[in-house]
Structure formats: C-alpha cells, structure tokens
Write a protein that holds these residues in place. Structure first.
Motif, PDB file in Angstrom:
ATOM      1  N   ILE A  59       0.745  -1.199  -0.123  1.00  0.00           N
ATOM      2  CA  ILE A  59      -0.166   0.168  -0.137  1.00  0.00           C
ATOM      3  C   ILE A  59       1.043   1.143  -0.070  1.00  0.00           C
ATOM      4  CG2 ILE A  59      -1.866   1.318   1.317  1.00  0.00           C
ATOM      5  CD1 ILE A  59      -2.717  -1.019   0.046  1.00  0.00           C
ATOM      6  N   ARG A  60       0.717   2.093  -1.053  1.00  0.00           N
ATOM      7  CA  ARG A  60       1.316   3.275  -1.183  1.00  0.00           C
ATOM      8  C   ARG A  60       0.672   4.468  -0.765  1.00  0.00           C
ATOM      9  NH1 ARG A  60       5.670   1.370  -4.387  1.00  0.00           N
ATOM     10  NH2 ARG A  60       5.787  -0.937  -3.928  1.00  0.00           N
ATOM     11  N   PRO A  61       1.285   5.772  -0.632  1.00  0.00           N
ATOM     12  CA  PRO A  61       0.334   6.767  -0.253  1.00  0.00           C
ATOM     13  C   PRO A  61      -0.753   7.104  -1.214  1.00  0.00           C
ATOM     14  CG  PRO A  61       2.638   7.477   0.373  1.00  0.00           C
ATOM     15  CD  PRO A  61       2.678   6.074  -0.350  1.00  0.00           C
ATOM     16  N   ALA A  62      -0.537   7.164  -2.584  1.00  0.00           N
ATOM     17  CA  ALA A  62      -1.420   7.040  -3.494  1.00  0.00           C
ATOM     18  C   ALA A  62      -2.598   6.308  -3.618  1.00  0.00           C
ATOM     19  CB  ALA A  62      -0.757   6.902  -5.039  1.00  0.00           C
ATOM     20  N   PHE A  63      -2.418   5.138  -2.562  1.00  0.00           N
ATOM     21  CA  PHE A  63      -3.809   4.566  -2.398  1.00  0.00           C
ATOM     22  C   PHE A  63      -4.949   5.242  -1.710  1.00  0.00           C
ATOM     23  CE2 PHE A  63      -5.904   2.105   0.957  1.00  0.00           C
ATOM     24  CZ  PHE A  63      -6.519   1.349   0.131  1.00  0.00           C
ATOM     25  N   TRP A  64      -4.680   6.186  -1.033  1.00  0.00           N
ATOM     26  CA  TRP A  64      -5.461   7.146  -0.162  1.00  0.00           C
ATOM     27  C   TRP A  64      -6.411   7.924  -0.807  1.00  0.00           C
ATOM     28  CZ3 TRP A  64      -6.336   4.368   3.986  1.00  0.00           C
ATOM     29  CH2 TRP A  64      -5.235   3.782   4.479  1.00  0.00           C
ATOM     30  N   LEU A  65      -5.913   8.040  -2.247  1.00  0.00           N
ATOM     31  CA  LEU A  65      -6.496   8.927  -3.414  1.00  0.00           C
ATOM     32  C   LEU A  65      -8.027   8.246  -3.415  1.00  0.00           C
ATOM     33  CD1 LEU A  65      -4.124  10.136  -5.770  1.00  0.00           C
ATOM     34  CD2 LEU A  65      -5.543  11.627  -4.195  1.00  0.00           C
ATOM     35  N   ASN A  66      -8.092   6.964  -3.167  1.00  0.00           N
ATOM     36  CA  ASN A  66      -9.333   6.033  -3.486  1.00  0.00           C
ATOM     37  C   ASN A  66     -10.397   6.663  -2.679  1.00  0.00           C
ATOM     38  OD1 ASN A  66      -8.694   4.323  -5.862  1.00  0.00           O
ATOM     39  ND2 ASN A  66      -7.018   3.753  -4.547  1.00  0.00           N
ATOM     40  N   PHE A  67     -10.210   7.079  -1.477  1.00  0.00           N
ATOM     41  CA  PHE A  67     -11.067   7.514  -0.529  1.00  0.00           C
ATOM     42  C   PHE A  67     -11.980   8.532  -0.863  1.00  0.00           C
ATOM     43  CE2 PHE A  67      -8.574   4.408   2.136  1.00  0.00           C
ATOM     44  CZ  PHE A  67      -9.883   3.952   2.858  1.00  0.00           C
ATOM     45  N   VAL A  68     -11.539   9.552  -1.805  1.00  0.00           N
ATOM     46  CA  VAL A  68     -11.961  10.477  -2.284  1.00  0.00           C
ATOM     47  C   VAL A  68     -13.270  10.020  -3.052  1.00  0.00           C
ATOM     48  CG1 VAL A  68     -11.987  12.635  -3.869  1.00  0.00           C
ATOM     49  CG2 VAL A  68     -10.113  12.153  -2.421  1.00  0.00           C
ATOM     50  N   PHE A  69     -12.924   9.181  -3.982  1.00  0.00           N
ATOM     51  CA  PHE A  69     -14.032   8.456  -4.549  1.00  0.00           C
ATOM     52  C   PHE A  69     -14.749   7.503  -4.062  1.00  0.00           C
ATOM     53  CE2 PHE A  69      -9.957   9.569  -6.926  1.00  0.00           C
ATOM     54  CZ  PHE A  69     -10.615  10.456  -7.928  1.00  0.00           C
ATOM     55  N   LEU A  70     -14.633   7.285  -2.693  1.00  0.00           N
ATOM     56  CA  LEU A  70     -15.518   6.631  -1.703  1.00  0.00           C
ATOM     57  C   LEU A  70     -16.424   7.460  -1.193  1.00  0.00           C
ATOM     58  CD1 LEU A  70     -16.436   3.838  -0.433  1.00  0.00           C
ATOM     59  CD2 LEU A  70     -14.577   4.386   1.146  1.00  0.00           C
ATOM     60  N   VAL A  71     -15.882   8.542  -0.593  1.00  0.00           N
ATOM     61  CA  VAL A  71     -16.933   9.534   0.140  1.00  0.00           C
ATOM     62  C   VAL A  71     -17.700  10.398  -0.443  1.00  0.00           C
ATOM     63  CG1 VAL A  71     -16.462  11.561   1.852  1.00  0.00           C
ATOM     64  CG2 VAL A  71     -14.927   9.643   1.935  1.00  0.00           C
ATOM     65  N   ILE A  72     -17.093  10.828  -1.740  1.00  0.00           N
ATOM     66  CA  ILE A  72     -17.831  11.731  -2.545  1.00  0.00           C
ATOM     67  C   ILE A  72     -19.105  11.033  -3.073  1.00  0.00           C
ATOM     68  CG2 ILE A  72     -18.002  13.352  -4.605  1.00  0.00           C
ATOM     69  CD1 ILE A  72     -15.288  14.094  -3.928  1.00  0.00           C
ATOM     70  N   PRO A  73     -19.124   9.760  -3.620  1.00  0.00           N
ATOM     71  CA  PRO A  73     -20.262   9.135  -3.954  1.00  0.00           C
ATOM     72  C   PRO A  73     -21.102   8.781  -2.928  1.00  0.00           C
ATOM     73  CG  PRO A  73     -18.441   8.402  -5.276  1.00  0.00           C
ATOM     74  CD  PRO A  73     -17.866   9.120  -4.124  1.00  0.00           C
ATOM     75  N   ALA A  74     -20.712   8.645  -1.815  1.00  0.00           N
ATOM     76  CA  ALA A  74     -21.482   8.124  -0.575  1.00  0.00           C
ATOM     77  C   ALA A  74     -22.368   9.300  -0.209  1.00  0.00           C
ATOM     78  CB  ALA A  74     -20.793   7.684   0.545  1.00  0.00           C
ATOM     79  N   TRP A  75     -21.904  10.586  -0.226  1.00  0.00           N
ATOM     80  CA  TRP A  75     -22.359  11.985   0.076  1.00  0.00           C
ATOM     81  C   TRP A  75     -23.428  12.108  -0.971  1.00  0.00           C
ATOM     82  CZ3 TRP A  75     -21.643  15.903  -3.222  1.00  0.00           C
ATOM     83  CH2 TRP A  75     -22.566  17.066  -3.035  1.00  0.00           C
ATOM     84  N   GLY A  76     -23.207  11.841  -2.116  1.00  0.00           N
ATOM     85  CA  GLY A  76     -24.089  12.081  -3.366  1.00  0.00           C
ATOM     86  C   GLY A  76     -25.285  11.276  -3.137  1.00  0.00           C
ATOM     87  N   ALA A  77     -24.817   9.780  -2.890  1.00  0.00           N
ATOM     88  CA  ALA A  77     -26.072   9.129  -2.779  1.00  0.00           C
ATOM     89  C   ALA A  77     -27.230   9.516  -1.827  1.00  0.00           C
ATOM     90  CB  ALA A  77     -25.622   7.550  -2.535  1.00  0.00           C
ATOM     91  N   ILE A  78     -26.603   9.877  -0.476  1.00  0.00           N
ATOM     92  CA  ILE A  78     -27.659  10.347   0.743  1.00  0.00           C
ATOM     93  C   ILE A  78     -28.137  11.628   0.000  1.00  0.00           C
ATOM     94  CG2 ILE A  78     -27.376  11.060   2.999  1.00  0.00           C
ATOM     95  CD1 ILE A  78     -25.021   9.393   3.445  1.00  0.00           C
ATOM     96  N   THR A  79     -27.385  12.702  -0.398  1.00  0.00           N
ATOM     97  CA  THR A  79     -28.079  13.735  -0.861  1.00  0.00           C
ATOM     98  C   THR A  79     -29.173  13.615  -1.802  1.00  0.00           C
ATOM     99  OG1 THR A  79     -25.997  14.982  -0.628  1.00  0.00           O
ATOM    100  CG2 THR A  79     -27.743  16.123  -2.067  1.00  0.00           C
ATOM    101  N   LEU A  80     -29.089  12.499  -2.862  1.00  0.00           N
ATOM    102  CA  LEU A  80     -30.054  12.301  -3.979  1.00  0.00           C
ATOM    103  C   LEU A  80     -31.361  11.676  -3.191  1.00  0.00           C
ATOM    104  CD1 LEU A  80     -27.969  11.377  -6.916  1.00  0.00           C
ATOM    105  CD2 LEU A  80     -29.271  13.275  -6.720  1.00  0.00           C
ATOM    106  N   PHE A  81     -31.015  10.697  -2.182  1.00  0.00           N
ATOM    107  CA  PHE A  81     -32.222  10.186  -1.419  1.00  0.00           C
ATOM    108  C   PHE A  81     -32.927  11.023  -0.728  1.00  0.00           C
ATOM    109  CE2 PHE A  81     -29.964   5.696  -1.892  1.00  0.00           C
ATOM    110  CZ  PHE A  81     -31.186   5.103  -2.565  1.00  0.00           C
ATOM    111  N   ARG A  82     -32.216  12.039  -0.176  1.00  0.00           N
ATOM    112  CA  ARG A  82     -33.199  12.815   0.730  1.00  0.00           C
ATOM    113  C   ARG A  82     -33.882  14.069  -0.259  1.00  0.00           C
ATOM    114  NH1 ARG A  82     -28.975  14.496   5.565  1.00  0.00           N
ATOM    115  NH2 ARG A  82     -29.046  12.296   6.520  1.00  0.00           N
ATOM    116  N   ARG A  83     -33.668  14.164  -1.572  1.00  0.00           N
ATOM    117  CA  ARG A  83     -34.447  14.956  -2.358  1.00  0.00           C
ATOM    118  C   ARG A  83     -35.918  14.486  -2.677  1.00  0.00           C
ATOM    119  NH1 ARG A  83     -30.341  16.778  -7.274  1.00  0.00           N
ATOM    120  NH2 ARG A  83     -28.848  17.814  -5.932  1.00  0.00           N
TER     121      ARG A  83
END
Length: 344
Positions: free
Chosen positions: A166-190
C-alpha cells in the motif's frame, strides 16, 4: 515524469494526484462561471469523468496497447492496478462509467423543456452485479456502483497479496468513496418530483396470484437460481469444506482462489475478464473444458437483474401504491381511466 526520479517518490505522487484533482475542479469551476450548472453534481461527474480517462489509459498501458504514460505510477503509485482484476475494473470505469457520467452531465446541463427526454436518457441500470452489473436504474443507484467499486479496492487491498504494498497514492481512492456516498445520501433525501401512485391497472395487477403471472414466475425462479449461485460462490470464497464447493473450485472457477484476493469480491465484469486475462496465472484461469459453461452461467447471472429491472420499468403497476381517486370505487377495470401520477 517517467524519467524524473524526484516525481516518482510515493508521497510526491500523492501530492501530484491531489494537485491534479484540484486543478481539474478549478478548471471546470472557472469555465462555467458565466453559466453556472443548476446542480453541484455537475462538478462531481466532470471530475470523475476525468479520472475515468486516467483509468482507461492505465488499463491500456498494462495491456501493452499504449506505452510511456503511466510507467511511474505503475511502479510507485498503485502497483496492484497491474492485476488482471484491476485492469478489467479500469476498463469498466474508463468506458462504462465514463459514458454514464457524460449522460448525467448532459442531463444536468440540458434545458428544462427536455427534462422528460433527459430523464429517459439518464435511466440506465448500472449496477455495475451488485452494484456492479449494468442494470437500468436511476441516478441514485449509479452512485452505489462507484461506492461498491471503491469498497472493493479499499477492502481487498488490505488482506490480499498486495496488502504489504500500500503506497500513499492508495488513499486517493477514499475521495472516490466518500463523495459518491455523500451524493447518494443527498439524492435520496431529495423529494420526488412526481410521486407514483396506482389506479385501476395497479389494483388489477396486484390482485393476480403469481401463478397467473408466468413471466413474473419465471423471473422469481431465475432469482432463486441466482441466489443459490451467489451462495455457492460465496461459500467457495470463504473456503467452505463442502464437497460441492471443492468440485466447483477445482473444475469451474479456480480463479476464486487467485492469491491476489480480488476475485472474492466478484464484481461481474472484472471477475469474468480477470479469469480470462493473460496476467492471471494459468492454474487460476477457467479450465478450457468448462469455459463455455462458466461463461454462460456468469452471463445469465448478469442478465437476471437486468431482466428484473426491465420488468419493473416496463410494467410498474404491480409495484405502485394503490390510492383510488374519487369515483373509482366499484368501477370496472379501465385502461383509459387509469393513471400513475398524482398530478395527471
């Protein structure tokens, strides 16, 4: 960057990755200032569409189709992207997800009078199997595709063959994990723009027993078969001592025991492609004498949720909440008097 040693340090690659994401966001932000998008998701999809291109370039370079673009990242960025499973996942992200993002951007930016047409365009089923098979679903479910794809990256990289790389660049994946999760919650609440309710047709459809709905009966049987297939492969992935699991693993899908660990996640596209990819060691590929059986089983496994989604989309009356309108009580079934929408 392939020839500059300073740019190949793990933490430098992480910093460059963050900087690129920020620059891309600012680029989209400034070019849309004169005509701001109506939805903040425009920036999310635009950013992700850029990363889709990077994934596609990575997959093409690993397969030797192009060269000279990602060599530095392959060595000190995310070396596990060189596995057959990850290469197929990058193809999926670089092609299927890229198309989905462009469709969603098109929907956001199109004029209001084209909303009905845009809604149809945006209704593509993504669950890329589990979320990962390409089903016909709405915008919300596409977010879950990305979430689960990223979970397969983050979860599987810890206990598998590449857990120690596991290299430091691996943690960039969490950006693409957190943002879609936030997006899904936001869309469900609309709030829903037009709540679906059922009239004559819905009441008529829901009063019929399953035995009188042959297509639904076939779909139910297929879903039961898919559930049994899922349980079997799950038991194989969990090292079940059952004889049936040993036979299936030995004669049909030895790929499930590939030491890279990814096959246990079983994202359909990457799973099928990875089990055939030349980067997978020969002992873990599908045996030639059962190749067509395994492919047919996996394709059917992929098709079943799509068929179910098509059934729901094409004839939704059975799934609507029944709410009779004034004067409907006691009236016979009538196609022309039925309505699905509250404001119709």
């Amino acid at each position: 960057m392939n020839n500059i040693p300073e740019f190949q340090e793990p933490y430098v690659i992480l910093e460059i990755g963050v900087a690129v994401l920020v620059v891309v966001f600012l680029f989209y932000f400034f070019i849309t200032r004169s005509n701001p998008p109506k939805d903040a998701f425009f920036f999310v999809f635009a950013e992700f569409s850029f990363t889709c291109v990077i994934d596609l370039v990575s997959a093409l370079e690993y397969d030797g189709i192009i060269s000279g673009f990602m060599e530095f990242y392959q060595k000190t960025g995310e070396p596990y992207l060189g596995t057959a499973y990850a290469i197929m996942m990058c193809y999926w992200d670089g092609i299927a997800h890229f198309i989905m993002y462009l469709m969603m951007i098109s929907r956001i930016t199109d004029s209001p009078q084209n909303k009905a047409e845009n809604r149809l365009k945006a209704s593509v089923v993504g669950i890329s199997n589990c979320i990962h098979q390409c089903h016909q679903i709405k915008l919300v479910c596409r977010q879950h595709v990305v979430v689960l794809i990223e979970l397969s990256y983050t979860y599987r990289n810890v206990p598998c063959k590449y857990g120690s790389e596991i290299r430091p660049a691996f943690w960039l994946n969490f950006v693409f994990l957190v943002i879609p999760a936030w997006g899904a919650i936001t869309l469900f609440r609309r709030p829903k723009d037009r709540p679906l309710i059922g009239g004559y047709n819905a009441q008529h459809a829901q009063s019929m027993k399953l035995i009188w709905r042959p297509l639904d009966l076939i779909l139910v049987l297929l879903l039961l078969v898919a559930m049994a297939f899922t349980i079997l492969r799950g038991l194989v992935a969990l090292d079940s001592p059952l004889e049936a699991c040993s036979i299936y693993l030995r004669h049909y899908e030895p790929y499930l025991k590939d030491p890279v660990g990814y096959p246990r996640v079983m994202c359909q596209w990457a799973h099928i492609g990875g089990s055939l990819h030349p980067r997978t060691a020969a002992p873990f590929r599908i045996p030639s004498d059962t190749l067509w059986f395994v492919l047919a089983a996996n394709l059917l496994y992929t098709a079943i949720p799509i068929l179910v989604a098509f059934r729901v989309h094409s004839n939704p009356y059975f799934f609507l909440k029944i709410s009779p309108f004034p004067g409907q009580t006691g009236l016979p079934y009538s196609e022309e008097k039925d309505t699905k929408y509250k404001d119709k």
